[in-house]
Design a protein around this motif. Sequence first.
Motif, PDB file in Angstrom:
ATOM      1  N   UNK A   9     -31.433  -1.208 -17.540  1.00 55.17           N
ATOM      2  CA  UNK A   9     -32.573  -0.429 -17.040  1.00 55.17           C
ATOM      3  C   UNK A   9     -33.367   0.212 -18.175  1.00 55.17           C
ATOM      4  N   UNK A  10     -32.745   0.414 -19.317  1.00 53.38           N
ATOM      5  CA  UNK A  10     -33.445   1.017 -20.454  1.00 53.38           C
ATOM      6  C   UNK A  10     -34.127  -0.028 -21.332  1.00 53.38           C
ATOM      7  N   UNK A  11     -33.855  -1.294 -21.079  1.00 54.13           N
ATOM      8  CA  UNK A  11     -34.326  -2.354 -21.954  1.00 54.13           C
ATOM      9  C   UNK A  11     -35.628  -2.967 -21.450  1.00 54.13           C
ATOM     10  N   UNK A  12     -36.441  -3.507 -22.344  1.00 55.64           N
ATOM     11  CA  UNK A  12     -37.763  -4.045 -21.962  1.00 55.64           C
ATOM     12  C   UNK A  12     -37.698  -5.475 -21.433  1.00 55.64           C
ATOM     13  N   UNK A  13     -36.767  -5.740 -20.501  1.00 51.42           N
ATOM     14  CA  UNK A  13     -36.645  -7.071 -19.917  1.00 51.42           C
ATOM     15  C   UNK A  13     -36.959  -7.010 -18.424  1.00 51.42           C
ATOM     16  N   UNK A  14     -37.529  -8.096 -17.921  1.00 50.08           N
ATOM     17  CA  UNK A  14     -37.863  -8.156 -16.499  1.00 50.08           C
ATOM     18  C   UNK A  14     -36.666  -8.578 -15.656  1.00 50.08           C
ATOM     19  N   UNK A  15     -35.866  -9.470 -16.200  1.00 50.05           N
ATOM     20  CA  UNK A  15     -34.718  -9.992 -15.470  1.00 50.05           C
ATOM     21  C   UNK A  15     -33.532 -10.111 -16.418  1.00 50.05           C
ATOM     22  N   UNK A  16     -32.337 -10.084 -15.817  1.00 50.57           N
ATOM     23  CA  UNK A  16     -31.137 -10.232 -16.638  1.00 50.57           C
ATOM     24  C   UNK A  16     -30.090 -11.025 -15.869  1.00 50.57           C
ATOM     25  N   UNK A  17     -29.390 -11.897 -16.592  1.00 50.22           N
ATOM     26  CA  UNK A  17     -28.199 -12.570 -16.086  1.00 50.22           C
ATOM     27  C   UNK A  17     -27.047 -12.121 -16.965  1.00 50.22           C
ATOM     28  N   UNK A  18     -26.022 -11.505 -16.371  1.00 51.38           N
ATOM     29  CA  UNK A  18     -24.878 -11.007 -17.133  1.00 51.38           C
ATOM     30  C   UNK A  18     -23.655 -11.863 -16.820  1.00 51.38           C
ATOM     31  N   UNK A  19     -22.989 -12.331 -17.879  1.00 49.66           N
ATOM     32  CA  UNK A  19     -21.819 -13.190 -17.723  1.00 49.66           C
ATOM     33  C   UNK A  19     -20.540 -12.538 -18.233  1.00 49.66           C
ATOM     34  N   UNK A  20     -20.595 -11.258 -18.566  1.00 47.89           N
ATOM     35  CA  UNK A  20     -19.420 -10.623 -19.156  1.00 47.89           C
ATOM     36  C   UNK A  20     -18.241 -10.554 -18.186  1.00 47.89           C
ATOM     37  N   UNK A  21     -18.534 -10.577 -16.874  1.00 46.12           N
ATOM     38  CA  UNK A  21     -17.468 -10.462 -15.888  1.00 46.12           C
ATOM     39  C   UNK A  21     -16.668 -11.760 -15.722  1.00 46.12           C
TER      40      UNK A  21
END
Length: 390
Positions: free
Chosen positions: A93-105
């Motif tokens: 939420x603090x980063x200047x990106x529109x979308x995110x895909x997270x694979x850490x899980x």
Amino acid sequence: MKPRPLLVLSLEGLTPAALGCYGSSWNRTPAIDAIADTGCVWDRWLATDDQPSKMFLQMVESLDQTTHWKDKWQANGSIDLITDVEDIADQFEKLPFDRMVSLHDREQQREQAAAEDIVETQLGQLVAAAIERDAEQDDWSILWLHSDFLTKRWDAPRYMTLMDESDEDSLAPSDEVELLENANEVTERVERLPPYFEDITPPRFQLPAEAHPDLVMSWMRTYGCQIRMLDVLIEILLTSLKADDPHVLIVGTSGFQLGQHGWMGHRLGPLRSADIRLPLIVSDLGPLHLPQLSGGDTFPNLLDQIASHSSPEGSGSLMWSPEQWCQSDEGTSVITKSDRTAHAVTTPDWFYVQDHDQSEHLYLKPDDIDDFNDVARLRPDVVEQLIDTK
């Protein structure tokens, strides 16, 4: 004409020592080298914080209070982040990106052994997610992949390890029959180490005083295997994208020690150049090697300039030219923050670091790349000058 999109690959624990375009003599990276051949390579780009998550946040911060590099890019598509780093995903939420895909899980689902195919690796899954994103209808202007596999999981297939013929012979079963030796003729022998290790957990240790002479090289080959996988996956990604001829940016957010000063691993021991000298490569903006000193805090400006260069109006000009290569960087200094040292500053001519035990160290730059020769006692005048640099 539509501006060219930008593909960014940022990696924790990426050292220039394993990249061919930075002069590596023990590893080969043909895909990365091909990008560098027509691009711009920063020879002295330094971390301003040795913690990779903090370095990443500095790299995406705004230029000032009124402008931001993302404003130029968002006009031509979304800015997407694909990452396997939990610390970065938690701050989306603090980063200047529109979308995110997270694979850490997905970490718990992975095998606890080196993969048999690159598709099964941590980085392979990240690249697969990028290809899936690119196949969607929505256009992207920046597709940013950020991974910590070099500091967390060395799962590259070991067949990708670069070895010479003698090492390959040592792995093959021998048909020779060993004759029994006379006990009086048996001499002490050094145990032969494998040319690479099967461990998927990256090393974290201080080299013992009587370390095996091949220990460092075996770990270097194991690290090099991970970089060769990265090289292959970059080539696969570039040939799979439907996006038209993207700019490619490859950057490290922290370094990795491969035996320098007796340490093997990520962020170990006193802060030294292996921790903070990072690779930075941008395609199609050269060919040029920039020898000038610069710090990670200049990265937002770089993204802004690439956006301007990628527009139809700016596509005919180069951001960096032979004239700039000749420019002096006198007066430039880079402060590196770290919880492992009291003070660290780099200038065009020197790297000064004060450890927590108050010991002071000074190394001549850029000649002494890996800080072999401490000249602090010979140049107290330089130490006095740099100790108070802010």
